[in-house]
Structure formats: C-alpha cells, structure tokens
Design a protein around this motif. Structure first.
Motif: not given
Length: 184
Positions: A164-184
C-alpha cells in the motif's frame, strides 16, 4: 471494561507507587474526550506499571484492561492505549520484579498482548493516523515474540502493508519487523 477491572485485586498488585489508582486512570483514559485528559490518564498508568521501561506486576492486569478498552475507547484515547501496550511489550522486568523471581513478567504481558492481534489488524485497516498504525505494527511484531505461530500471519499483514502507499517511516518500521520476525 468494568468487569475486567473488577477481575483484578489492584491493591495487591506490585507497581511503582502502588496500583490502587490504576482502575480510575483506565476508566479516565477510555472515556477521555480531550487530549489533555487522555495524556493525564496515560501518565498515571505509564508511571506506575511501566516506569522508564521497567515493567511491574500490575502491567499484566493493565494489558487485559487495555485490550477491552481498545474495543470502545474514544478516538482521542486510542493512540494512548496503543502506546501503553507498546511500552509494556517493549519493556523489561523491573529490578524489583527480578528480585522476587518474576523475570517472566514481560513474557506474560506479551502473551496477553498477542490476544489483541485481531484488534490491531482492525485498527490498521480503519485508521489513517500514522502513529496508531505504527503502534499496531509494533504490537503485531511484539505478538510474534509471545506466539511464534503468529509469524506467517503477521508476515502476510506486513507484506500487505508494504504493498500500500505508506510513508517512509512506516515502510522502515515494517521492514525492520520483517527482519526481526524472519522473512520467509
């Protein structure tokens, strides 16, 4: 929330400065119609159950009440309720809890926070407030710490958010969580 508040013996719960006033603060937060009311109630809770990142026993009862509150709180209060949940879930056991052998107080809070996953997803879908959405993203990520069975579901939600269209801060937060929980 009245029933959930009554379920707990607040006077017996450990907190910075005692927990007896928390029920009133929870009710004040839920019904806050102005930002100053919500902020005052927030600090009465925050400075008691999670003080400077240190989580006390009363936080567990507070989390269960906050989840009920999310279902019907005012728009003004929602941001503060979500922030309290994030602060508790991101904290560490207070030294006084560790001294009493309660090193799992945050883990127990996270297990309770994970029960709110459907609520966080609903808020993500409806809210246009970036702070609320980011808090929900944090809560989804924190929920995976308590229940690894949520990982695939949370990954899917987070990937969908990125589509979805999201701001850069949200995009970075989501990417960080995906890394934290393990992207599969």
């Amino acid at each position: 929330m009245k029933l959930e508040i009554l379920r707990h013996d607040w006077s017996a719960l450990r907190a910075a400065g005692g927990a007896g006033h928390i029920p009133r603060a929870l009710q004040d937060l839920e019904s806050a119609s102005r930002e100053d009311e919500a902020s005052n109630a927030y600090w009465k809770i925050d400075n008691c159950v999670v003080l400077q990142g240190h989580v006390h026993q009363a936080a567990l009862a507070t989390v269960s009440c906050l989840l009920v509150t999310l279902l019907r709180c005012t728009d003004v209060a929602r941001r503060h309720v979500l922030e309290l949940l994030v602060q508790i879930g991101s904290g560490e056991p207070a030294p006084s809890e560790l001294a009493l052998g309660e090193s799992d107080v945050v883990d127990r809070c996270l297990a309770e926070i994970a029960r709110g996953v459907p609520i966080y997803v609903d808020i993500l879908e409806r809210s246009r407030d970036a702070h609320e959405r980011n808090s929900c993203i944090d809560l989804l990520g924190l929920s995976c710490a308590a229940d690894s069975g949520l990982r695939d579901r949370v990954r899917w939600y987070m990937r969908t958010i990125l589509s979805e269209p999201v701001n850069d801060g949200t995009r970075k937060l989501v990417a960080s969580w995906l890394e934290e929980i393990g992207e599969s």
